[in-house]
Design a protein around this motif. Structure first.
Motif, mmCIF file in Angstrom:
data_model
loop_
_atom_site.group_PDB
_atom_site.id
_atom_site.type_symbol
_atom_site.label_atom_id
_atom_site.label_comp_id
_atom_site.label_asym_id
_atom_site.label_seq_id
_atom_site.Cartn_x
_atom_site.Cartn_y
_atom_site.Cartn_z
ATOM 1 N N GLY A 244 0.806 -1.210 0.000
ATOM 2 C CA GLY A 244 0.000 0.000 0.000
ATOM 3 C C GLY A 244 0.844 1.267 0.000
ATOM 4 N N MET A 245 1.897 1.291 0.789
ATOM 5 C CA MET A 245 2.741 2.483 0.832
ATOM 6 C C MET A 245 3.557 2.639 -0.444
ATOM 7 S SD MET A 245 2.098 4.284 3.421
ATOM 8 C CE MET A 245 0.388 3.811 3.359
ATOM 9 N N LYS A 246 3.955 1.516 -1.036
ATOM 10 C CA LYS A 246 4.695 1.595 -2.306
ATOM 11 C C LYS A 246 3.814 2.189 -3.393
ATOM 12 C CE LYS A 246 6.882 -1.307 -5.771
ATOM 13 N NZ LYS A 246 7.089 -2.676 -6.213
ATOM 14 N N LYS A 247 2.574 1.738 -3.466
ATOM 15 C CA LYS A 247 1.646 2.262 -4.462
ATOM 16 C C LYS A 247 1.240 3.701 -4.142
ATOM 17 C CE LYS A 247 0.885 -1.304 -7.128
ATOM 18 N NZ LYS A 247 1.042 -1.297 -8.563
ATOM 19 N N PHE A 248 1.105 4.022 -2.876
ATOM 20 C CA PHE A 248 0.676 5.364 -2.477
ATOM 21 C C PHE A 248 1.735 6.412 -2.789
ATOM 22 C CE2 PHE A 248 0.001 8.749 0.672
ATOM 23 C CZ PHE A 248 -1.310 9.079 0.363
ATOM 24 N N THR A 249 2.997 6.051 -2.592
ATOM 25 C CA THR A 249 4.074 7.011 -2.806
ATOM 26 C C THR A 249 4.594 7.017 -4.231
ATOM 27 O OG1 THR A 249 5.727 5.422 -2.052
ATOM 28 C CG2 THR A 249 4.806 6.937 -0.398
ATOM 29 N N ALA A 250 4.188 6.053 -5.056
ATOM 30 C CA ALA A 250 4.670 6.003 -6.433
ATOM 31 C C ALA A 250 4.047 7.129 -7.246
ATOM 32 C CB ALA A 250 4.327 4.655 -7.058
ATOM 33 N N SER A 251 4.824 7.652 -8.149
ATOM 34 C CA SER A 251 4.345 8.734 -8.994
ATOM 35 C C SER A 251 3.618 8.152 -10.197
ATOM 36 C CB SER A 251 5.520 9.582 -9.467
ATOM 37 O OG SER A 251 5.082 10.544 -10.389
ATOM 38 N N ALA A 252 2.482 8.723 -10.535
ATOM 39 C CA ALA A 252 1.712 8.266 -11.686
ATOM 40 C C ALA A 252 2.110 9.020 -12.949
ATOM 41 C CB ALA A 252 0.224 8.440 -11.427
ATOM 42 N N ASP A 253 2.970 10.016 -12.801
ATOM 43 C CA ASP A 253 3.392 10.803 -13.951
ATOM 44 C C ASP A 253 4.466 10.050 -14.726
ATOM 45 O OD1 ASP A 253 1.720 12.790 -13.040
ATOM 46 O OD2 ASP A 253 3.320 13.773 -11.910
ATOM 47 N N ARG A 254 4.242 9.920 -16.006
ATOM 48 C CA ARG A 254 5.231 9.267 -16.853
ATOM 49 C C ARG A 254 6.196 10.325 -17.375
ATOM 50 N NH1 ARG A 254 2.543 4.979 -20.715
ATOM 51 N NH2 ARG A 254 4.514 3.973 -20.343
ATOM 52 N N PRO A 255 7.472 10.002 -17.447
ATOM 53 C CA PRO A 255 8.425 10.989 -17.951
ATOM 54 C C PRO A 255 8.239 11.216 -19.449
ATOM 55 C CG PRO A 255 9.520 8.901 -17.568
ATOM 56 C CD PRO A 255 8.112 8.759 -17.047
ATOM 57 N N GLU A 256 8.438 12.430 -19.843
ATOM 58 C CA GLU A 256 8.350 12.771 -21.263
ATOM 59 C C GLU A 256 9.661 12.393 -21.938
ATOM 60 O OE1 GLU A 256 5.987 14.059 -23.321
ATOM 61 O OE2 GLU A 256 4.606 13.720 -21.659
ATOM 62 N N PRO A 257 9.589 11.717 -23.076
ATOM 63 C CA PRO A 257 10.830 11.367 -23.770
ATOM 64 C C PRO A 257 11.453 12.603 -24.409
ATOM 65 C CG PRO A 257 8.943 10.688 -25.057
ATOM 66 C CD PRO A 257 8.414 11.184 -23.751
ATOM 67 N N ASP A 258 12.747 12.584 -24.509
ATOM 68 C CA ASP A 258 13.461 13.671 -25.157
ATOM 69 C C ASP A 258 13.305 13.501 -26.660
ATOM 70 O OD1 ASP A 258 15.072 15.777 -25.778
ATOM 71 O OD2 ASP A 258 16.956 14.779 -25.209
ATOM 72 N N ARG A 259 12.531 14.372 -27.274
ATOM 73 C CA ARG A 259 12.204 14.234 -28.694
ATOM 74 C C ARG A 259 13.437 14.345 -29.587
ATOM 75 N NH1 ARG A 259 7.464 11.792 -28.934
ATOM 76 N NH2 ARG A 259 5.983 12.754 -27.532
ATOM 77 N N GLY A 260 14.443 15.057 -29.155
ATOM 78 C CA GLY A 260 15.645 15.210 -29.964
ATOM 79 C C GLY A 260 16.462 13.940 -30.058
ATOM 80 N N ARG A 261 16.322 13.059 -29.097
ATOM 81 C CA ARG A 261 17.116 11.833 -29.082
ATOM 82 C C ARG A 261 16.367 10.637 -29.648
ATOM 83 N NH1 ARG A 261 20.493 11.044 -23.876
ATOM 84 N NH2 ARG A 261 22.116 10.671 -25.369
ATOM 85 N N LEU A 262 15.072 10.799 -29.897
ATOM 86 C CA LEU A 262 14.308 9.694 -30.463
ATOM 87 C C LEU A 262 14.645 9.528 -31.934
ATOM 88 C CD1 LEU A 262 10.755 10.228 -28.957
ATOM 89 C CD2 LEU A 262 12.420 8.488 -28.352
ATOM 90 N N ARG A 263 14.729 8.298 -32.372
ATOM 91 C CA ARG A 263 14.993 8.009 -33.783
ATOM 92 C C ARG A 263 13.664 7.736 -34.473
ATOM 93 N NH1 ARG A 263 20.135 3.950 -33.667
ATOM 94 N NH2 ARG A 263 21.576 5.403 -32.696
ATOM 95 N N MET A 264 13.555 8.230 -35.641
ATOM 96 C CA MET A 264 12.350 7.959 -36.436
ATOM 97 C C MET A 264 12.732 6.984 -37.545
ATOM 98 S SD MET A 264 10.142 9.745 -34.987
ATOM 99 C CE MET A 264 8.836 10.652 -35.716
ATOM 100 N N TYR A 265 12.068 5.872 -37.559
ATOM 101 C CA TYR A 265 12.316 4.867 -38.580
ATOM 102 C C TYR A 265 11.258 4.967 -39.665
ATOM 103 C CZ TYR A 265 15.510 2.808 -35.217
ATOM 104 O OH TYR A 265 16.528 2.623 -34.354
ATOM 105 N N LYS A 266 11.691 4.984 -40.876
ATOM 106 C CA LYS A 266 10.771 5.041 -42.005
ATOM 107 C C LYS A 266 10.848 3.730 -42.752
ATOM 108 C CE LYS A 266 11.077 9.987 -42.626
ATOM 109 N NZ LYS A 266 11.358 11.063 -43.556
ATOM 110 N N ARG A 267 9.697 3.307 -43.258
ATOM 111 C CA ARG A 267 9.656 2.070 -44.033
ATOM 112 C C ARG A 267 9.672 2.374 -45.484
ATOM 113 N NH1 ARG A 267 5.907 -2.243 -40.958
ATOM 114 N NH2 ARG A 267 6.806 -1.901 -38.942
#
Length: 80
Positions: A57-80
């Protein structure tokens, strides 16, 4: 509302743990004897259940529900 329920579960686990520990420690602290062996086994089982419930219960209560935003500059875009 979800955080309130999870917090309540954690507090319930804490209460179960404290009551089980108090049951076992009550005899020696007040000058009495330990409870019978079967009662000690049951109190030990409730103690473990309370610890697991409290930790979960305490682990779930203290856990953050916010997901980190990915750094868009470091993401690779793959094209088919």
């Amino acid at each position: 509302m979800g955080k309130g329920i999870i917090g309540f579960i954690g507090v319930t686990g804490l209460v179960i743990t404290l009551v089980a520990a108090g049951y076992v420690a009550r005899g020696p602290l007040t000058g009495g004897t330990l409870p019978p062996r079967l009662h000690l086994i049951g109190a030990g089982a409730w103690f473990v259940v309370g610890l697991i419930t409290f930790a979960w219960g305490m682990k779930k209560f203290t856990a953050s529900a916010d997901r980190p935003e990915p750094d868009r500059g470091r993401l690779r875009m793959y094209k088919r």
